[in-house]
Design a protein around this motif. Structure first.
Motif, PDB file in Angstrom:
ATOM      1  N   LEU A 150       6.534   2.668   3.685  1.00 32.03           N
ATOM      2  CA  LEU A 150       5.130   2.469   4.056  1.00 32.03           C
ATOM      3  C   LEU A 150       4.805   3.246   5.336  1.00 32.03           C
ATOM      4  O   LEU A 150       3.782   3.923   5.414  1.00 32.03           O
ATOM      5  N   VAL A 151       5.683   3.152   6.313  1.00 25.38           N
ATOM      6  CA  VAL A 151       5.477   3.862   7.576  1.00 25.38           C
ATOM      7  C   VAL A 151       5.581   5.370   7.354  1.00 25.38           C
ATOM      8  O   VAL A 151       4.746   6.137   7.838  1.00 25.38           O
ATOM      9  N   ALA A 152       6.587   5.791   6.583  1.00 19.72           N
ATOM     10  CA  ALA A 152       6.800   7.227   6.357  1.00 19.72           C
ATOM     11  C   ALA A 152       5.629   7.865   5.618  1.00 19.72           C
ATOM     12  O   ALA A 152       5.321   9.039   5.853  1.00 19.72           O
ATOM     13  N   THR A 153       4.959   7.125   4.755  1.00 17.38           N
ATOM     14  CA  THR A 153       3.829   7.678   4.003  1.00 17.38           C
ATOM     15  C   THR A 153       2.496   7.486   4.714  1.00 17.38           C
ATOM     16  O   THR A 153       1.465   7.957   4.232  1.00 17.38           O
ATOM     17  N   GLY A 154       2.496   6.762   5.826  1.00 17.79           N
ATOM     18  CA  GLY A 154       1.268   6.542   6.570  1.00 17.79           C
ATOM     19  C   GLY A 154       0.293   5.599   5.886  1.00 17.79           C
ATOM     20  O   GLY A 154      -0.916   5.667   6.133  1.00 17.79           O
ATOM     21  N   GLU A 155       0.781   4.729   5.032  1.00 13.81           N
ATOM     22  CA  GLU A 155      -0.084   3.831   4.266  1.00 13.81           C
ATOM     23  C   GLU A 155      -0.112   2.406   4.821  1.00 13.81           C
ATOM     24  O   GLU A 155      -0.533   1.474   4.135  1.00 13.81           O
ATOM     25  N   GLY A 156       0.305   2.218   6.063  1.00 10.24           N
ATOM     26  CA  GLY A 156       0.369   0.894   6.656  1.00 10.24           C
ATOM     27  C   GLY A 156      -0.953   0.145   6.696  1.00 10.24           C
ATOM     28  O   GLY A 156      -0.985  -1.081   6.615  1.00 10.24           O
ATOM     29  N   ARG A 157      -2.071   0.864   6.787  1.00 11.65           N
ATOM     30  CA  ARG A 157      -3.383   0.203   6.846  1.00 11.65           C
ATOM     31  C   ARG A 157      -3.694  -0.602   5.586  1.00 11.65           C
ATOM     32  O   ARG A 157      -4.494  -1.524   5.616  1.00 11.65           O
ATOM     33  N   ALA A 158      -3.070  -0.248   4.489  1.00 15.78           N
ATOM     34  CA  ALA A 158      -3.319  -0.959   3.224  1.00 15.78           C
ATOM     35  C   ALA A 158      -2.951  -2.436   3.339  1.00 15.78           C
ATOM     36  O   ALA A 158      -3.551  -3.279   2.674  1.00 15.78           O
ATOM     37  N   LEU A 159      -1.999  -2.763   4.196  1.00 14.25           N
ATOM     38  CA  LEU A 159      -1.607  -4.170   4.366  1.00 14.25           C
ATOM     39  C   LEU A 159      -2.769  -5.018   4.875  1.00 14.25           C
ATOM     40  O   LEU A 159      -2.846  -6.203   4.560  1.00 14.25           O
ATOM     41  N   GLY A 160      -3.682  -4.423   5.605  1.00 14.86           N
ATOM     42  CA  GLY A 160      -4.847  -5.142   6.119  1.00 14.86           C
ATOM     43  C   GLY A 160      -5.806  -5.582   5.030  1.00 14.86           C
ATOM     44  O   GLY A 160      -6.615  -6.497   5.236  1.00 14.86           O
ATOM     45  N   ARG A 161      -5.725  -4.978   3.873  1.00 17.09           N
ATOM     46  CA  ARG A 161      -6.621  -5.332   2.762  1.00 17.09           C
ATOM     47  C   ARG A 161      -6.036  -6.391   1.824  1.00 17.09           C
ATOM     48  O   ARG A 161      -6.700  -6.828   0.896  1.00 17.09           O
ATOM     49  N   VAL A 162      -4.820  -6.806   2.060  1.00 13.86           N
ATOM     50  CA  VAL A 162      -4.174  -7.795   1.182  1.00 13.86           C
ATOM     51  C   VAL A 162      -4.893  -9.137   1.246  1.00 13.86           C
ATOM     52  O   VAL A 162      -5.076  -9.801   0.224  1.00 13.86           O
ATOM     53  N   ALA A 163      -5.334  -9.536   2.431  1.00 14.04           N
ATOM     54  CA  ALA A 163      -5.947 -10.858   2.612  1.00 14.04           C
ATOM     55  C   ALA A 163      -7.159 -11.078   1.702  1.00 14.04           C
ATOM     56  O   ALA A 163      -7.418 -12.196   1.280  1.00 14.04           O
ATOM     57  N   GLY A 164      -7.873 -10.061   1.337  1.00 15.94           N
ATOM     58  CA  GLY A 164      -9.063 -10.215   0.514  1.00 15.94           C
ATOM     59  C   GLY A 164      -8.808 -10.155  -0.985  1.00 15.94           C
ATOM     60  O   GLY A 164      -9.747 -10.162  -1.776  1.00 15.94           O
ATOM     61  N   GLN A 165      -7.557 -10.097  -1.392  1.00 10.52           N
ATOM     62  CA  GLN A 165      -7.234  -9.949  -2.808  1.00 10.52           C
ATOM     63  C   GLN A 165      -7.072 -11.310  -3.488  1.00 10.52           C
ATOM     64  O   GLN A 165      -6.747 -12.302  -2.832  1.00 10.52           O
ATOM     65  N   PRO A 166      -7.285 -11.375  -4.806  1.00  8.04           N
ATOM     66  CA  PRO A 166      -7.093 -12.639  -5.526  1.00  8.04           C
ATOM     67  C   PRO A 166      -5.649 -13.123  -5.370  1.00  8.04           C
ATOM     68  O   PRO A 166      -4.707 -12.343  -5.566  1.00  8.04           O
ATOM     69  N   PRO A 167      -5.467 -14.390  -5.025  1.00  4.93           N
ATOM     70  CA  PRO A 167      -4.111 -14.921  -4.824  1.00  4.93           C
ATOM     71  C   PRO A 167      -3.191 -14.748  -6.033  1.00  4.93           C
ATOM     72  O   PRO A 167      -1.984 -14.597  -5.861  1.00  4.93           O
ATOM     73  N   VAL A 168      -3.740 -14.712  -7.238  1.00  2.00           N
ATOM     74  CA  VAL A 168      -2.900 -14.571  -8.425  1.00  2.00           C
ATOM     75  C   VAL A 168      -2.108 -13.264  -8.395  1.00  2.00           C
ATOM     76  O   VAL A 168      -1.022 -13.178  -8.959  1.00  2.00           O
ATOM     77  N   LEU A 169      -2.627 -12.256  -7.716  1.00  2.00           N
ATOM     78  CA  LEU A 169      -1.921 -10.979  -7.647  1.00  2.00           C
ATOM     79  C   LEU A 169      -0.624 -11.081  -6.846  1.00  2.00           C
ATOM     80  O   LEU A 169       0.281 -10.270  -7.014  1.00  2.00           O
ATOM     81  N   LEU A 170      -0.531 -12.089  -5.997  1.00  2.00           N
ATOM     82  CA  LEU A 170       0.691 -12.286  -5.209  1.00  2.00           C
ATOM     83  C   LEU A 170       1.796 -12.947  -6.024  1.00  2.00           C
ATOM     84  O   LEU A 170       2.935 -13.042  -5.572  1.00  2.00           O
ATOM     85  N   LEU A 171       1.460 -13.392  -7.226  1.00  2.00           N
ATOM     86  CA  LEU A 171       2.449 -13.990  -8.115  1.00  2.00           C
ATOM     87  C   LEU A 171       3.584 -13.018  -8.414  1.00  2.00           C
ATOM     88  O   LEU A 171       4.701 -13.430  -8.710  1.00  2.00           O
TER      89      LEU A 171
END
Length: 148
Positions: A54-75
């Motif tokens: 995640l750090v090597a690809t520079g995509e760390g900001r995507a983690l900030g969008r997890v909170a708004g996702q439907p909880p079922v996706l965390l299954l």
């Protein structure tokens, strides 16, 4: 190598890795005396590796969008934990090949149903007669390999 061929190679490598993962984690669980502890170690190492990518690809900001996702996706996290815990517990008694073959059968059925329904927003792909025959032959192969 074309993109499609690269994808095939990547998925074959992932497929090769699954039984190796199961064998290594089972051995770790045996050596430390706890399949559950081995699973925790596996997930800690996996988390560190995923964070490094995640750090090597520079995509760390995507983690900030997890909170708004439907909880079922965390299954998905619960399902991977179930797989790791179950394969680590069953393999010493059942054998690695038998365990992986049963997992493969479950994957074949589940993947066909997911494709047919478009589950989780994936593209829907109907199950044709040819595809049913192919799945049936693969399932028969898995079941035959369980004998003897």
């Amino acid at each position: 190598m074309g993109e499609g061929l690269r994808d095939v190679a990547l998925m074959v490598a992932a497929g090769i890795g699954i039984p190796v993962l199961a064998a290594l984690n089972t051995a770790l669980g045996h050596r430390i005396g706890s399949a559950n502890a081995a699973a925790v170690v596996l997930f800690a190492v996996a988390l560190a590796a995923a964070l490094a990518v995640l750090v090597a690809t520079g995509e760390g900001r995507a983690l900030g969008r997890v909170a708004g996702q439907p909880p079922v996706l965390l299954l998905a996290g619960c399902l991977v934990a179930f797989y790791i815990l179950s394969i680590t517990h069953v393999t010493p008694r059942f054998g690695l090949a038998r365990a992986i073959q049963c997992v493969l059968l479950g994957q074949l059925v589940s993947a066909a149903l997911i494709d047919a329904t478009g589950f989780a927003g994936l593209a829907s792909r109907p199950i044709s007669g040819e595809r049913m025959l192919g799945l049936g032959l693969m399932a028969a192969g898995v079941l035959l390999s369980q004998r003897g």
